[in-house]
Each structure stands twice: as C-alpha cells, then as structure tokens.
Design a protein around this motif. Sequence first.
Motif, PDB file in Angstrom:
ATOM      1  N   ASP A  67      -2.808   7.681  24.164  1.00 21.41           N
ATOM      2  CA  ASP A  67      -2.037   8.266  23.962  1.00 21.41           C
ATOM      3  C   ASP A  67      -0.590   8.661  24.090  1.00 21.41           C
ATOM      4  O   ASP A  67      -0.737   8.848  25.644  1.00 21.41           O
ATOM      5  CB  ASP A  67      -3.061   9.312  23.294  1.00 21.41           C
ATOM      6  N   ASP A  68      -0.410   8.896  23.673  1.00 23.44           N
ATOM      7  CA  ASP A  68       1.115   9.608  23.905  1.00 23.44           C
ATOM      8  C   ASP A  68       1.770   8.665  25.260  1.00 23.44           C
ATOM      9  O   ASP A  68       3.571   8.467  25.338  1.00 23.44           O
ATOM     10  CB  ASP A  68       1.063  10.536  25.000  1.00 23.44           C
ATOM     11  N   HIS A 211       1.496   9.042  16.258  1.00 20.49           N
ATOM     12  CA  HIS A 211       0.895  10.310  16.600  1.00 20.49           C
ATOM     13  C   HIS A 211       1.358  11.786  16.865  1.00 20.49           C
ATOM     14  O   HIS A 211       1.970  12.785  17.223  1.00 20.49           O
ATOM     15  CB  HIS A 211       0.836  10.666  18.727  1.00 20.49           C
ATOM     16  N   HIS A 215       4.004  16.319  18.618  1.00 21.14           N
ATOM     17  CA  HIS A 215       2.460  16.699  19.215  1.00 21.14           C
ATOM     18  C   HIS A 215       2.373  17.970  18.791  1.00 21.14           C
ATOM     19  O   HIS A 215       1.641  18.631  19.640  1.00 21.14           O
ATOM     20  CB  HIS A 215       2.435  16.111  20.828  1.00 21.14           C
TER      21      HIS A 215
HETATM   22 ZN   LIG Z   1      -1.700  13.281  22.661  1.00 19.93          ZN
END
Ligand SMILES: [Zn+2]
Length: 308
Positions: A67-68, A211, A215
């Motif tokens: 993620d990210d 994503h 966020h």
């Molecule tokens: Zn995240």
Amino acid sequence: MKVIMYHYVRRYTPRLPNFRFLDFDNFRKQLDFFGAKYGFVTLDEWCRYLSDGTMPNVPGKVLLTFDDALSCHFRYVFPELKSRGLWGMFYVPTLPYTERGILDVHRIHLLCGAFEGHRLLDYAVNIISKEMIPERKQQEFETATYAHQLNHEGVSQFKRLMNYFVDYEYRSQILDAIGRRFGYSFEIPDFYMSVEQISEMADASMIIGSHTRSHPVMSRLSAAEQSLEIGSSFDFLSSVCPLPVRTYCHPYGGFHSFNDNTIRLLNGFGVKFSFNVESREVSDRDRIHSIQYLPRFDCNEFQFGSAS
Ligand SMILES: [Zn+2]
C-alpha cells in the motif's frame, strides 16, 4: 488464500529513530517462510478465482499486496519479487503525483518516527480546539481504530486524533504547525515511487491499483467526495500505466473505514475487486459476498513480520 498487506519495507535510518517499518531482511525471511510453508498464488490462479471462483489447488497460498506507493516498494520489494519470480499488487494514492507533497497520513508517520509520541500528542492537544473535532465521531471510532497496531506510548492516541477526530479541513495546517514547532521538514523528494517506476512495475506484470486520491477515511466523506477520490485516482493511473484490471484498496481498512456509498461507487467505476483489512483467509464465498472488501492480513500477524 491468504492476502498479506505490507507498508514500509526498508532499512533503519537514524533520522527516524521511532519509525515503524518492516526491515528488508525480515521481509526476505518472511517470503522464504511463506514460500516453504504455503506457496504463492500465481497470477493465473488469481484470475481463475476472479472469473469463476476456483480456488488454487493448494489451500492457504499467499498473495502479496503493498500500500501507499512508497519508494521502498520500487527500491527493495520490486527487485526481490522479480528475482523470486513473484508478483504483487501495489495500491497508489494519486494526490502526491497531481499536486506534489506528502500526504497527511504519511506526514503523521514521519512525525511519529522522528519524535516521541507523547510529545506530539501533548503539543497537538494544546493547539487543537474543540471545533476542529466533530463530536459525533468520537464514540464510533474509539474502539475500532488501530486495534492491531502495537505502538510506542502516545503514538496511537496521536494517530487516532489526527486520522479520525480532527476535521480534514484543519488537519494539514495542524501538521504544518507541529512540523514548525519541532523543526521538522516534510520536504522528502523521493518519499513515493515515481511515475516512471510505477510504469516499469506495471510493465513487469505487477498489478497497479487505486488507493484513492488523498487517502481519506472514506466513510467520513459524502458520496460526491468519495466519487471524486475514486474516479480521479483511476483517471490518473490509467494515464500513466496499463490497468489490465481495475482494483482498489480501502485506505486504513477495517469495516468502519468505508460505507455503502463506497461499495456502490466501486461497482459503478468498474472495479473488479477491492481489499479491506480483516484477519481471515479469502474463501470461495468471498467472490460473491465480499468482492469489494476482500480480507487481508497485516504482515505482522506472521513470522518475521513484526515492525522494527
Ligand atoms: Zn494506505
């Protein structure tokens, strides 16, 4: 099938003494462990599951997600996966590419990595006034948040305050103020993967997914705001790399982090599958019942996965 979620996979830096990350050596040990004990879900097996619900022949196999869009995913994870003939899914928040700068969620991680949690919390509580926190939210999030994370003293309360209680309207300026007070600069040019790196990974059979844009905790947003978060992130991603399938991952994760609007929008945007955070394996039933919130384990639930 076990889907595993990773965030930072990197090496220690003295600049961030309290930073929570998975050491690269432990990541490699965990891959060895998964390979020996469970095996990995192949891309073909995953596609078959998506198309008709067929589970891999060997139960309990592992699928890797990251993620990210952190730069360590290109620097450490990607070469390691390639050298082992593995693949993974990488979930990218797109605001850092369209507007530059580091997302608030990561500025919070950086502050917690650089300073003692109780100092951050003390200062934040001092400068946050009551009207910056919508009161109706407090009870709802109190129990659900960060249940699985083991943090240094004060860090979980600071994160909870900044991610779940403070109104988004005020959050960036509060983080700016904390940065100034502690003399911390958020100017880190290679915090995220570059567009070229994302594209190189997509070309090498890694799956790139959305994503959101910024966020947020999506359940805190209106349907229109959520639509912008999802739609604009896919617009950006499809402009920089091929997206053979539309996939999404809920920021923060947990059932409190999204709502019915999120699921409706994901279906509307043609998203084939999405990941949540829930401590159980993916079953054949999930393809029908939970395809927009498939369960994922945190890597720290398995051997070698604890944060340093
Ligand atoms: Zn995240």
